[in-house]
Design a protein around this motif. Sequence first.
Motif, PDB file in Angstrom:
ATOM      1  N   ILE B  26     -14.999  89.943  50.683  1.00 12.60           N
ATOM      2  CA  ILE B  26     -15.664  89.429  51.694  1.00 12.60           C
ATOM      3  C   ILE B  26     -17.072  89.997  51.617  1.00 12.60           C
ATOM      4  O   ILE B  26     -18.118  89.276  51.805  1.00 12.60           O
ATOM      5  CB  ILE B  26     -15.153  89.332  53.161  1.00 12.60           C
ATOM      6  N   ASP B  27     -16.973  91.161  51.480  1.00 14.67           N
ATOM      7  CA  ASP B  27     -18.184  92.186  51.252  1.00 14.67           C
ATOM      8  C   ASP B  27     -19.035  91.532  50.196  1.00 14.67           C
ATOM      9  O   ASP B  27     -20.372  91.866  50.218  1.00 14.67           O
ATOM     10  CB  ASP B  27     -17.897  93.569  51.234  1.00 14.67           C
ATOM     11  N   ILE B  28     -18.571  91.199  48.941  1.00 16.84           N
ATOM     12  CA  ILE B  28     -19.307  90.826  47.918  1.00 16.84           C
ATOM     13  C   ILE B  28     -19.680  89.571  47.695  1.00 16.84           C
ATOM     14  O   ILE B  28     -20.854  89.113  47.313  1.00 16.84           O
ATOM     15  CB  ILE B  28     -18.366  91.363  46.448  1.00 16.84           C
ATOM     16  N   ASN B  31     -20.982  83.341  50.066  1.00 20.83           N
ATOM     17  CA  ASN B  31     -20.559  82.271  50.537  1.00 20.83           C
ATOM     18  C   ASN B  31     -19.243  82.226  50.988  1.00 20.83           C
ATOM     19  O   ASN B  31     -18.822  81.023  51.530  1.00 20.83           O
ATOM     20  CB  ASN B  31     -20.883  81.254  49.483  1.00 20.83           C
ATOM     21  N   LEU B  32     -18.667  83.298  51.427  1.00 19.94           N
ATOM     22  CA  LEU B  32     -17.150  83.479  51.507  1.00 19.94           C
ATOM     23  C   LEU B  32     -17.219  83.715  53.154  1.00 19.94           C
ATOM     24  O   LEU B  32     -17.999  84.727  53.460  1.00 19.94           O
ATOM     25  CB  LEU B  32     -16.497  84.383  50.837  1.00 19.94           C
ATOM     26  N   ARG B  33     -16.132  83.178  53.964  1.00 19.81           N
ATOM     27  CA  ARG B  33     -16.156  83.540  55.425  1.00 19.81           C
ATOM     28  C   ARG B  33     -14.795  83.616  55.602  1.00 19.81           C
ATOM     29  O   ARG B  33     -13.905  83.327  55.025  1.00 19.81           O
ATOM     30  CB  ARG B  33     -16.529  82.250  56.187  1.00 19.81           C
ATOM     31  N   HIS B  34     -14.342  84.576  56.513  1.00 22.77           N
ATOM     32  CA  HIS B  34     -13.195  85.048  57.136  1.00 22.77           C
ATOM     33  C   HIS B  34     -12.978  83.726  58.107  1.00 22.77           C
ATOM     34  O   HIS B  34     -13.776  83.083  58.550  1.00 22.77           O
ATOM     35  CB  HIS B  34     -13.098  86.093  57.871  1.00 22.77           C
ATOM     36  N   SER B  35     -11.907  82.917  58.223  1.00 26.44           N
ATOM     37  CA  SER B  35     -11.485  81.926  59.209  1.00 26.44           C
ATOM     38  C   SER B  35     -11.541  82.646  60.531  1.00 26.44           C
ATOM     39  O   SER B  35     -11.154  83.848  60.858  1.00 26.44           O
ATOM     40  CB  SER B  35      -9.931  81.347  58.855  1.00 26.44           C
ATOM     41  N   VAL B  36     -11.856  81.732  61.561  1.00 23.53           N
ATOM     42  CA  VAL B  36     -12.030  82.160  62.890  1.00 23.53           C
ATOM     43  C   VAL B  36     -10.864  81.593  63.729  1.00 23.53           C
ATOM     44  O   VAL B  36     -10.641  80.380  63.821  1.00 23.53           O
ATOM     45  CB  VAL B  36     -13.245  81.786  63.516  1.00 23.53           C
ATOM     46  N   SER B  37      -9.832  82.441  64.314  1.00 27.94           N
ATOM     47  CA  SER B  37      -8.742  81.969  64.939  1.00 27.94           C
ATOM     48  C   SER B  37      -9.172  81.719  66.309  1.00 27.94           C
ATOM     49  O   SER B  37     -10.251  81.959  67.023  1.00 27.94           O
ATOM     50  CB  SER B  37      -7.688  83.193  65.008  1.00 27.94           C
ATOM     51  N   HIS B  38      -8.264  80.888  67.062  1.00 31.85           N
ATOM     52  CA  HIS B  38      -8.198  80.803  68.511  1.00 31.85           C
ATOM     53  C   HIS B  38      -7.589  81.663  69.236  1.00 31.85           C
ATOM     54  O   HIS B  38      -6.458  82.029  68.597  1.00 31.85           O
ATOM     55  CB  HIS B  38      -7.810  79.031  69.109  1.00 31.85           C
ATOM     56  N   THR B  39      -8.013  81.984  70.345  1.00 29.67           N
ATOM     57  CA  THR B  39      -6.816  82.988  71.178  1.00 29.67           C
ATOM     58  C   THR B  39      -7.150  82.751  72.599  1.00 29.67           C
ATOM     59  O   THR B  39      -8.200  82.522  73.142  1.00 29.67           O
ATOM     60  CB  THR B  39      -7.050  84.553  70.783  1.00 29.67           C
ATOM     61  N   GLN B 177      -9.845  90.919  40.212  1.00 27.32           N
ATOM     62  CA  GLN B 177      -9.003  89.687  39.981  1.00 27.32           C
ATOM     63  C   GLN B 177      -9.194  88.612  40.932  1.00 27.32           C
ATOM     64  O   GLN B 177      -9.470  87.487  40.806  1.00 27.32           O
ATOM     65  CB  GLN B 177      -7.444  90.101  39.596  1.00 27.32           C
ATOM     66  N   LEU B 178      -9.083  89.285  42.370  1.00 23.79           N
ATOM     67  CA  LEU B 178      -9.178  88.392  43.487  1.00 23.79           C
ATOM     68  C   LEU B 178     -10.337  87.851  43.546  1.00 23.79           C
ATOM     69  O   LEU B 178     -10.528  86.566  43.642  1.00 23.79           O
ATOM     70  CB  LEU B 178      -8.695  89.087  44.803  1.00 23.79           C
ATOM     71  N   GLN B 179     -11.565  88.623  42.977  1.00 26.43           N
ATOM     72  CA  GLN B 179     -12.949  88.146  43.066  1.00 26.43           C
ATOM     73  C   GLN B 179     -12.996  87.026  42.100  1.00 26.43           C
ATOM     74  O   GLN B 179     -13.719  85.931  42.299  1.00 26.43           O
ATOM     75  CB  GLN B 179     -13.704  89.124  42.815  1.00 26.43           C
TER      76      GLN B 179
END
Lengths: 205, 205
Positions: B26-28, B31-39, B177-179
């Motif tokens: 995510i830091d690199i 264009n990548l976002r973490h998903s935002v949950s409902h709570t 690898q993930l990247q």
Amino acid sequence: MQHRGNLFVVSAPSGAGKTSLCKAVIDILPNLRHSVSHTTRSPRTGEVDGQDYHFVSNAQFDAMVADGAFVEWALVHGNRYGTAVASLEQVRDAGCDLLLEIDCQGAAQLKERCPDAIFIFILPPSLQELESRLKGRQTDTPEVIAQRLLNARDEMREMFWYDYLVINDEFDLASQQLQAILLASGCRTEVLKAQVQVLFEELDL
Amino acid sequence: MQHRGNLFVVSAPSGAGKTSLCKAVIDILPNLRHSVSHTTRSPRTGEVDGQDYHFVSNAQFDAMVADGAFVEWALVHGNRYGTAVASLEQVRDAGCDLLLEIDCQGAAQLKERCPDAIFIFILPPSLQELESRLKGRQTDTPEVIAQRLLNARDEMREMFWYDYLVINDEFDLASQQLQAILLASGCRTEVLKAQVQVLFEELDL
């Protein structure tokens, strides 16, 4: 745990930057090899049989053509050059990944023979940019450039059956993308499954 | 030329290093976002609605559950947390890629709802190493560790339906690898086709 290497097949219209991009990733990825072609031409000083080329006689080449040993072959300046399926498979069986630069027609034939190969098409950001790159080389006559541009249009009509597209606008980004495609392919579940089954034998996956 | 973002779904047994690896990519990748949950929990100081979480009332959450709006939801310390399909799609439609960390059961449900998502499973190099990492954290009792190891075995039986496997032996390699998986996914022909058709409109591809 020796796994079979991946076969990456790269095509591009002339001027898209395929050779430079392939060189950049070959220099970075230690497990990646260029494929070694068969040729009827004589070795030049310093060339090593089995490393630069597999040097064969005209009769041997004829026999291989008759046996259907080649994915593709071509006559260039009176010498024949061919890509043999067996030499691709040999490198892959030894666990190395292979990078094969080949035109669309050869790639289509290879897809029949090696359906598990990964097909990558490199394209310029626009036809205008391709033309300007071909002119910038200052190696071709206007007629040759016009012909290359016509060929490029034909080749680009083939690109949608390839697995991946790399738009070579900025070289560093395109090189990073090509490298990512090669690295990620090694992480596909179908590629790693056997290795993981051995690592976690006790889980009987 | 706005293209739809990719959805990457990452699962892993506890202790495999999923959170650190996801944070690294995510830091690199810009264009990548973490998903935002409902709570249903109240915002803490500094938390922004729609950015850290979508903060909703119990009644709103109930209604979303009844509507089948969530891919998955869970009750944690008396508050409910859920992943809504609509909020995933909204980010993707805006052209951003999404990274969603989720357990195998949630991932399997998501595969039904978002068949074009890319599924990545992160695994430790061995069960012994997983155990030693869990013990090394010094945060869990031996009973909790034993339970996490049992869960890990169950989760690892799911991994072969994922698209990619990342063996987290050396962190830097696994992160690379993930990247690579994320970058390469953006080069798939099905992802770029519409964009390329516009770029080369004159070829009528």
